[in-house]
Motif scaffolding. Sequence first.
Motif, short mmCIF file in Angstrom:
data_model
loop_
_atom_site.label_atom_id
_atom_site.label_comp_id
_atom_site.label_asym_id
_atom_site.label_seq_id
_atom_site.Cartn_x
_atom_site.Cartn_y
_atom_site.Cartn_z
N ALA A 48 14.17 -4.65 -13.76
CA ALA A 48 13.42 -3.21 -14.10
C ALA A 48 11.80 -3.03 -13.67
CB ALA A 48 13.28 -3.12 -16.00
N LYS A 49 11.09 -4.11 -13.81
CA LYS A 49 9.61 -3.98 -13.48
C LYS A 49 9.82 -4.34 -12.03
CE LYS A 49 6.06 -5.83 -14.95
NZ LYS A 49 4.84 -4.91 -15.95
N ASN A 50 10.31 -4.73 -11.25
CA ASN A 50 10.02 -4.72 -10.14
C ASN A 50 8.96 -5.68 -9.80
OD1 ASN A 50 10.56 -4.15 -7.19
ND2 ASN A 50 9.64 -2.07 -6.93
N PRO A 135 6.58 -8.65 -20.44
CA PRO A 135 5.66 -8.39 -19.75
C PRO A 135 4.82 -6.82 -20.99
CG PRO A 135 7.45 -8.20 -18.82
CD PRO A 135 7.75 -8.42 -20.20
N SER A 136 3.97 -6.30 -19.83
CA SER A 136 4.07 -4.97 -20.05
C SER A 136 4.46 -4.58 -19.49
CB SER A 136 2.58 -4.91 -19.47
OG SER A 136 2.03 -5.19 -18.51
N ALA A 137 5.02 -3.05 -20.01
CA ALA A 137 6.18 -2.34 -19.78
C ALA A 137 5.87 -0.98 -18.69
CB ALA A 137 6.94 -1.44 -21.18
N ASN A 138 4.91 -2.04 -17.40
CA ASN A 138 4.63 -0.81 -16.44
C ASN A 138 5.77 -1.61 -15.37
OD1 ASN A 138 2.77 -3.09 -17.44
ND2 ASN A 138 1.60 -2.34 -15.45
N PRO A 139 5.85 -0.40 -14.35
CA PRO A 139 6.16 -1.04 -13.20
C PRO A 139 5.19 -2.54 -11.99
CG PRO A 139 6.26 1.05 -12.95
CD PRO A 139 5.47 1.05 -14.16
N ILE A 143 -0.48 1.08 -14.03
CA ILE A 143 -0.85 0.54 -15.36
C ILE A 143 -0.78 0.92 -16.81
CG2 ILE A 143 -2.96 2.38 -16.89
CD1 ILE A 143 -2.95 4.82 -14.54
N SER A 144 -1.11 0.11 -18.01
CA SER A 144 -0.31 -0.43 -18.53
C SER A 144 -0.35 0.50 -19.51
CB SER A 144 -0.96 -1.40 -19.35
OG SER A 144 -1.39 -2.75 -18.36
N PRO A 145 0.81 0.34 -20.50
CA PRO A 145 1.50 1.53 -21.17
C PRO A 145 0.89 1.44 -22.59
CG PRO A 145 3.05 0.13 -20.57
CD PRO A 145 1.59 -0.31 -20.26
N VAL A 172 -6.34 -2.99 -24.73
CA VAL A 172 -5.59 -4.18 -24.17
C VAL A 172 -4.59 -4.76 -23.63
CG1 VAL A 172 -7.74 -3.17 -22.88
CG2 VAL A 172 -8.16 -4.58 -24.78
N GLU A 173 -4.50 -5.34 -23.25
CA GLU A 173 -3.09 -6.73 -23.80
C GLU A 173 -4.30 -8.02 -24.35
OE1 GLU A 173 -4.26 -5.20 -20.49
OE2 GLU A 173 -1.82 -5.32 -19.56
N SER A 174 -3.40 -8.64 -24.01
CA SER A 174 -4.04 -10.02 -25.63
C SER A 174 -4.78 -11.08 -24.63
CB SER A 174 -2.94 -10.76 -25.50
OG SER A 174 -2.09 -11.36 -24.89
N SER A 222 -5.24 -7.12 -6.96
CA SER A 222 -4.65 -5.73 -7.57
C SER A 222 -4.13 -5.72 -8.38
CB SER A 222 -4.10 -5.02 -6.92
OG SER A 222 -4.03 -3.71 -7.04
N HIS A 223 -4.27 -5.08 -9.42
CA HIS A 223 -3.60 -4.95 -11.42
C HIS A 223 -4.01 -3.67 -12.15
CE1 HIS A 223 -1.40 -8.39 -12.71
NE2 HIS A 223 -0.75 -7.67 -13.90
N TYR A 224 -2.84 -3.38 -13.02
CA TYR A 224 -3.41 -2.34 -13.32
C TYR A 224 -4.03 -0.86 -12.81
CZ TYR A 224 -3.75 -6.68 -16.36
OH TYR A 224 -4.40 -7.78 -17.17
MG MG Z 1 0.57 -6.01 -17.39
#
Ligand code: MG
Length: 324
Positions: A48-50, A135-139, A143-145, A172-174, A222-224
């Motif tokens: 789902a996240k690819n 994981p965070s629910a973003n592709p 950007i994280s949701p 922001v994430e843990s 690259s991330h977020y």
């Molecule tokens: Mg993430």
Amino acid sequence: MNTQTGTDINQAVDFLKSGAVIGIPTETVYGLAGNAFNEDAVLKIFEAKNRPHFDPLIVHTDSLEKIALFTENIPEPALKLFQNYAPGPLTLLLKKNNLIPDIVTSGLDRVAVRIPAHPLTLQLLRQLSFPLAAPSANPFGYISPTTAGHVYEQLKGKIPYILDGGACNIGVESTIAGIEEDRIKIYRPGGITAEALKTFDEYIEGPVKNETGVHTPGHLKSHYAPHKKFIAGHIPELIKTCSFKMAGILSFSENYLKAFPEIKAKQWILSPQGDINEAAVNLFNYMHLLDQSAADLILAEWVPDKGLGSAINNRLEKAAGKWQ
Ligand code: MG
Ligand code: TXA
């Protein structure tokens, strides 16, 4: 697939028991959750996240007793940290046993574990006989949701349900930490600040900067990242040196539209009062809004590198990474 959003915990439990993956709220960002003991459910998360299979998942549960079921002995400093910060935005790497399929950890012998501090998700976890890989629910890479709406926008049609717990109150994430030779090491800056962890005798270092090692959380350059070109730096300088038709400005507390009335720009101010916690809460939402805005270039500024500021700057650096 039809994607529903709601607050029905029983429905969420049923989906998870049937092996489906759903969106869940946490205090940091929304997660994309499935049964961590069920390899098929975990595969659905990656799909789902690819997300590439070399990037491991965090496992969420609601108590230290449950953590003990799927890990080997928990070292003393880890116990101490959990006693202080669980439930909360702290993830610890612990030696796993074979209840956790290898795919969850990408073959590593440590599993990332956390107890999220969100009332709805804690209630959900209490009703489950298995922990949730999430994981965070973003592709992957996006950007994280921080709202159910963000999850819906990015993953609609791919998951059956999003449990709506409102906007995330940390944003922001843990923080991800590990214990090496009885010392605490931070791998990803996040919701529990380095200043807080430094008060422990066992603290040694962090956040670890490692752009090449595959096994450091968030190691990818690259991330977020928004789809639009995103540059981080000193805004007055960027305004002068970058070319754009309309700039999207992400400032910490300053109003640059006032300072540069001659430019065409949209602006989001993370915290007009300069409150770093408020800035963290707004960060990903404003990045989503900038990405949807008419701006053709996003200019962001560094925030003070204190408290949650280190996590915010880390996310800005990664978001800009694609363009460097
Ligand atoms: Mg993430
Ligand atoms: O706040 C959070 O941590 C959110 C919420 C949903 O809990 N989750 C989250 O997950 O940020 P994710 O997958 O977006 O980021 C987890 C990071 C990844 O960079 C991954 O590589 C790293 O943690 N990670 C997970 N398991 C690991 C492990 N066993 N060893 C090393 N790194 C690990």
